[in-house]
Design a protein around this motif. Sequence first.
Motif, PDB file in Angstrom:
ATOM      1  N   LYS A 254      -9.834 -24.799  24.135  1.00 33.09           N
ATOM      2  CA  LYS A 254      -9.722 -25.589  22.918  1.00 33.09           C
ATOM      3  C   LYS A 254      -9.278 -24.752  21.725  1.00 33.09           C
ATOM      4  O   LYS A 254      -9.524 -25.129  20.577  1.00 33.09           O
ATOM      5  CB  LYS A 254     -11.072 -26.243  22.599  1.00 33.09           C
ATOM      6  CG  LYS A 254     -11.485 -27.339  23.576  1.00 33.09           C
ATOM      7  CD  LYS A 254     -12.781 -28.016  23.120  1.00 33.09           C
ATOM      8  CE  LYS A 254     -13.167 -29.148  24.057  1.00 33.09           C
ATOM      9  NZ  LYS A 254     -14.413 -29.833  23.614  1.00 33.09           N
ATOM     10  N   VAL A 255      -8.626 -23.624  21.966  1.00 35.69           N
ATOM     11  CA  VAL A 255      -8.129 -22.804  20.865  1.00 35.69           C
ATOM     12  C   VAL A 255      -6.940 -23.529  20.228  1.00 35.69           C
ATOM     13  O   VAL A 255      -5.929 -23.756  20.898  1.00 35.69           O
ATOM     14  CB  VAL A 255      -7.711 -21.404  21.345  1.00 35.69           C
ATOM     15  CG1 VAL A 255      -7.158 -20.581  20.198  1.00 35.69           C
ATOM     16  CG2 VAL A 255      -8.894 -20.696  21.993  1.00 35.69           C
ATOM     17  N   PRO A 256      -7.018 -23.924  18.957  1.00 39.64           N
ATOM     18  CA  PRO A 256      -5.919 -24.684  18.340  1.00 39.64           C
ATOM     19  C   PRO A 256      -4.731 -23.785  18.022  1.00 39.64           C
ATOM     20  O   PRO A 256      -4.833 -22.550  18.003  1.00 39.64           O
ATOM     21  CB  PRO A 256      -6.561 -25.249  17.065  1.00 39.64           C
ATOM     22  CG  PRO A 256      -7.635 -24.262  16.721  1.00 39.64           C
ATOM     23  CD  PRO A 256      -8.148 -23.733  18.030  1.00 39.64           C
ATOM     24  N   SER A 257      -3.599 -24.415  17.743  1.00 44.07           N
ATOM     25  CA  SER A 257      -2.388 -23.650  17.429  1.00 44.07           C
ATOM     26  C   SER A 257      -2.504 -22.939  16.082  1.00 44.07           C
ATOM     27  O   SER A 257      -1.896 -21.894  15.876  1.00 44.07           O
ATOM     28  CB  SER A 257      -1.171 -24.583  17.429  1.00 44.07           C
ATOM     29  OG  SER A 257      -1.358 -25.641  16.498  1.00 44.07           O
ATOM     30  N   ASP A 258      -3.291 -23.515  15.161  1.00 41.43           N
ATOM     31  CA  ASP A 258      -3.476 -22.901  13.850  1.00 41.43           C
ATOM     32  C   ASP A 258      -4.812 -22.152  13.763  1.00 41.43           C
ATOM     33  O   ASP A 258      -5.442 -22.110  12.698  1.00 41.43           O
ATOM     34  CB  ASP A 258      -3.405 -23.967  12.752  1.00 41.43           C
ATOM     35  CG  ASP A 258      -4.441 -25.075  12.956  1.00 41.43           C
ATOM     36  OD1 ASP A 258      -5.015 -25.159  14.063  1.00 41.43           O
ATOM     37  OD2 ASP A 258      -4.671 -25.848  12.006  1.00 41.43           O
ATOM     38  N   PHE A 259      -5.236 -21.567  14.883  1.00 42.98           N
ATOM     39  CA  PHE A 259      -6.529 -20.879  14.914  1.00 42.98           C
ATOM     40  C   PHE A 259      -6.580 -19.780  13.856  1.00 42.98           C
ATOM     41  O   PHE A 259      -5.640 -18.988  13.708  1.00 42.98           O
ATOM     42  CB  PHE A 259      -6.768 -20.284  16.303  1.00 42.98           C
ATOM     43  CG  PHE A 259      -7.992 -19.416  16.375  1.00 42.98           C
ATOM     44  CD1 PHE A 259      -9.255 -19.969  16.457  1.00 42.98           C
ATOM     45  CD2 PHE A 259      -7.879 -18.025  16.347  1.00 42.98           C
ATOM     46  CE1 PHE A 259     -10.382 -19.170  16.521  1.00 42.98           C
ATOM     47  CE2 PHE A 259      -8.989 -17.227  16.413  1.00 42.98           C
ATOM     48  CZ  PHE A 259     -10.251 -17.798  16.494  1.00 42.98           C
ATOM     49  N   SER A 260      -7.714 -19.743  13.138  1.00 44.69           N
ATOM     50  CA  SER A 260      -7.870 -18.771  12.058  1.00 44.69           C
ATOM     51  C   SER A 260      -9.311 -18.276  12.034  1.00 44.69           C
ATOM     52  O   SER A 260     -10.255 -19.067  11.966  1.00 44.69           O
ATOM     53  CB  SER A 260      -7.509 -19.412  10.712  1.00 44.69           C
ATOM     54  OG  SER A 260      -7.871 -18.571   9.638  1.00 44.69           O
ATOM     55  N   ILE A 261      -9.484 -16.964  12.107  1.00 44.79           N
ATOM     56  CA  ILE A 261     -10.822 -16.379  11.995  1.00 44.79           C
ATOM     57  C   ILE A 261     -11.387 -16.632  10.599  1.00 44.79           C
ATOM     58  O   ILE A 261     -12.599 -16.840  10.439  1.00 44.79           O
ATOM     59  CB  ILE A 261     -10.767 -14.875  12.319  1.00 44.79           C
ATOM     60  CG1 ILE A 261     -10.445 -14.670  13.810  1.00 44.79           C
ATOM     61  CG2 ILE A 261     -12.077 -14.190  11.972  1.00 44.79           C
ATOM     62  CD1 ILE A 261     -10.397 -13.219  14.238  1.00 44.79           C
ATOM     63  N   PHE A 262     -10.530 -16.613   9.631  1.00 40.29           N
ATOM     64  CA  PHE A 262     -10.966 -16.883   8.254  1.00 40.29           C
ATOM     65  C   PHE A 262     -11.681 -18.235   8.174  1.00 40.29           C
ATOM     66  O   PHE A 262     -12.768 -18.346   7.594  1.00 40.29           O
ATOM     67  CB  PHE A 262      -9.754 -16.856   7.326  1.00 40.29           C
ATOM     68  CG  PHE A 262     -10.061 -17.241   5.913  1.00 40.29           C
ATOM     69  CD1 PHE A 262     -10.494 -16.292   4.993  1.00 40.29           C
ATOM     70  CD2 PHE A 262      -9.933 -18.555   5.479  1.00 40.29           C
ATOM     71  CE1 PHE A 262     -10.784 -16.645   3.680  1.00 40.29           C
ATOM     72  CE2 PHE A 262     -10.219 -18.920   4.173  1.00 40.29           C
ATOM     73  CZ  PHE A 262     -10.641 -17.966   3.270  1.00 40.29           C
ATOM     74  N   GLU A 263     -11.097 -19.279   8.767  1.00 41.17           N
ATOM     75  CA  GLU A 263     -11.691 -20.613   8.709  1.00 41.17           C
ATOM     76  C   GLU A 263     -12.983 -20.686   9.522  1.00 41.17           C
ATOM     77  O   GLU A 263     -13.929 -21.372   9.151  1.00 41.17           O
ATOM     78  CB  GLU A 263     -10.697 -21.656   9.214  1.00 41.17           C
ATOM     79  CG  GLU A 263      -9.478 -21.819   8.320  1.00 41.17           C
ATOM     80  CD  GLU A 263      -9.858 -22.317   6.927  1.00 41.17           C
ATOM     81  OE1 GLU A 263     -10.928 -22.958   6.780  1.00 41.17           O
ATOM     82  OE2 GLU A 263      -9.081 -22.068   5.977  1.00 41.17           O
ATOM     83  N   VAL A 264     -13.043 -19.987  10.652  1.00 38.63           N
ATOM     84  CA  VAL A 264     -14.260 -19.990  11.466  1.00 38.63           C
ATOM     85  C   VAL A 264     -15.404 -19.349  10.691  1.00 38.63           C
ATOM     86  O   VAL A 264     -16.546 -19.851  10.672  1.00 38.63           O
ATOM     87  CB  VAL A 264     -14.023 -19.275  12.814  1.00 38.63           C
ATOM     88  CG1 VAL A 264     -15.321 -19.175  13.603  1.00 38.63           C
ATOM     89  CG2 VAL A 264     -12.973 -20.008  13.635  1.00 38.63           C
ATOM     90  N   VAL A 265     -15.131 -18.225  10.029  1.00 38.38           N
ATOM     91  CA  VAL A 265     -16.176 -17.545   9.258  1.00 38.38           C
ATOM     92  C   VAL A 265     -16.625 -18.406   8.085  1.00 38.38           C
ATOM     93  O   VAL A 265     -17.830 -18.480   7.772  1.00 38.38           O
ATOM     94  CB  VAL A 265     -15.675 -16.166   8.792  1.00 38.38           C
ATOM     95  CG1 VAL A 265     -16.694 -15.516   7.860  1.00 38.38           C
ATOM     96  CG2 VAL A 265     -15.419 -15.258   9.990  1.00 38.38           C
ATOM     97  N   MET A 266     -15.682 -19.059   7.447  1.00 34.13           N
ATOM     98  CA  MET A 266     -16.063 -19.952   6.349  1.00 34.13           C
ATOM     99  C   MET A 266     -16.968 -21.076   6.844  1.00 34.13           C
ATOM    100  O   MET A 266     -17.944 -21.457   6.165  1.00 34.13           O
ATOM    101  CB  MET A 266     -14.817 -20.537   5.687  1.00 34.13           C
ATOM    102  CG  MET A 266     -14.066 -19.588   4.799  1.00 34.13           C
ATOM    103  SD  MET A 266     -15.088 -18.916   3.443  1.00 34.13           S
ATOM    104  CE  MET A 266     -15.705 -20.400   2.674  1.00 34.13           C
ATOM    105  N   GLU A 267     -16.694 -21.606   8.030  1.00 38.10           N
ATOM    106  CA  GLU A 267     -17.550 -22.656   8.593  1.00 38.10           C
ATOM    107  C   GLU A 267     -18.936 -22.110   8.913  1.00 38.10           C
ATOM    108  O   GLU A 267     -19.948 -22.811   8.739  1.00 38.10           O
ATOM    109  CB  GLU A 267     -16.896 -23.240   9.850  1.00 38.10           C
ATOM    110  CG  GLU A 267     -17.576 -24.475  10.400  1.00 38.10           C
ATOM    111  CD  GLU A 267     -17.583 -25.640   9.420  1.00 38.10           C
ATOM    112  OE1 GLU A 267     -18.528 -26.456   9.471  1.00 38.10           O
ATOM    113  OE2 GLU A 267     -16.648 -25.725   8.592  1.00 38.10           O
TER     114      GLU A 267
END
Length: 521
Positions: A254-267
Motif C-alpha cells: 500500500k505504498v502510495p506513489s506520493d509517499f513522503s516520510i515528512f507526511e508520515v511523521v507529521m501524522e
Amino acid sequence: MSQVAENLRGFLARVEGAKYKVGEDTLTKEFQEIRNRSAAFKQDNDYSTEAGGSQENLKKNRYKDILPYDQTRVPVTFLAEEIGSDYINASFIKGVDNQPRYIATQGPLSHTLVDFWRMIWQYQVKVIVMACREVEQGKKKCERYWPLDEEPVLHGPFAVSTVAKVKVNPEVVFRNLKVTFQEETREVGHFQYIAWPDRGIPDSYSCFLEMIKLVRQHQGQHSTPMCVHCSAGCGRTGVICTVEYIQTLLHKQKVPSDFSIFEVVMEMRRQRPSAIQTKEQYDFLYHAVTEMFEKQLNDLNHNYENLKQNKTPYYDDVAPQLKTSHAMAVYRKNEHSARTSLSLEGSDMNDMYAKVQKKPPPPSSSLSLPTTTENQSPTSSHHQYDNFRPRPIISKPAEQLYSTVPPKPNRSSVRPVSSSYAVIDTSGPPEATSKELSQGTIPSAAIKKTLSIDNMRVNNRWSQNIASNYTVISECHARSLDEYEDVTDPAKSRPPTEGIGFNCRIGKPKGPRDPPPEWIR
C-alpha cells in the motif's frame, strides 16, 4: 513489475536527487518545518492536554512538557474504581487500517507500575517494545516492570514472571513474560533495544530493522495494539512506530506513489507529541526506510527471476497470482510426463498396440528394440525381414554408387519407381583394379559386368561385403518397391543359407579396419 515497485523507485530517486542540491540541507529544512507545524498545534483546540496537565495527574508524568493529547490518550478503565483514576501518559497511534495499532507511552514510574499493567491487561497487548535501558548516563529512565528470574513479581493484583530470555542480536533482547490476574494467565512478548542512547540513534540499521520485522511477526494477525515505550515515549518511540508503520505498508503493498516520510511523521505528531524528537533521529529514519525499500526491490527482482526460470519463490510476500501461475506450469509439465509414461507402460496402450500392429509384440516386461550382435550374420536378424529383397541397383555414376551410403528404406514413405532398371551383363567382365574401386573411377563399362569376388581383388573388407551380398540381376520387371522377392527360392542360383538381410545392401565394415575416406565423407 508492479505499481508498488515503481512507487518505491520513485521515492528512492527523489531521495537521491535531494542529496545533490548544492548548499541546501533538505532533511534539516524538513525537520524544522515539522517542528514549526507541531508548535502550532498548541493554538488549536483539537490538541488539548487537560487530562495530563491536571493537578491530580501531574505526578504521573515523567516529563512535564510531554503530555498526551486528550483526543488520542489511552484511558485505563480496568480497576479504575479501585485506583481512582483512568489516566496514564500514553497515546493511541493509528496503523495502516486506520485502527489503533500502537500505544506510545512513557517508561513506567515506580508509582505507575500498576497503571502500566492495567493498561496491558485491558487492551490485551501481545507485544511490548522497549527502546531504552532502566538507567542511562546515571539517570533513572524506566522502572523495571519484569523479574530478572523465573520467580514471579507482584504489581498490585498482577503476577509477572519471566519464562524465557533470548538475545536476538547484539543490540536486541527478547523475553517471554507470563502475566497472571486472578486465575487467568497470558503471555506477552517483550523486545528491548539495549544499544539506543537517549536522544541518539542505534549503532546498526540491520539490527534495528531485524527487530522491527520480528515485532511484526510476533504481533501476527492480532488486532490488539502493541505497546511501544522509551523513557519519555516520544523520540525513540516515534521512530519505532514510524518504521513499523512503513514496513506494514510494504507488506500490504500500500505504498502510495506520493509517499513522503515528512507526511508520515507529521501524522505521528498529530497523535503523540514530539514523536521523533531530534534531527539525528529524523536522519536515521530516512536511512532506515531507504535501506528497507532497497531490500524490498531486491527481493522483488529476485522473485521475478525465479518465476522466469520456473522456480518456487523464496519469500512469502510474493503476489498470490504469481504463485498460481507457477503451480499451473508445474502441473502441466507433470501432466505431460504422466501421459508419456502412460503411453509407454499403460495397459490401454498395449491393447491399442495389439489392434494396430500386424504381429503382436514379443512377450516381455518392457518395450525394447530388436538388437543384433556384432558376430551375427545378416540371415540371423529379426524374422520379419528374412524374406525382404534388396532394393535394385539403379544405374548411377560410379562416384555416387561407391562414395555414399543410401538410407535404409522406409516402408511407410516408399513410392512406386520406374521399371527402367539397368541390366547388368554377365559376359566377360573387364578387369577392375583395387585402386579404381577405392577411388570410385571404375569405367562405366565395368558397371554392366558381373561383380564377382575373383575380379574384385581388393584387400578392403568393405568391398568384399559388396561382392558377397549383391546378386546378379538378370532381368528387371516393372513392379513397386512394396513387392519383395523370396531369396530363399531354390530356383535361384544362390543357396538359401546365403539370403540377403534387410540392411545388407551396402554392408557396414566389420572389424578393426576403418572404411575408406569416400564412405565416411
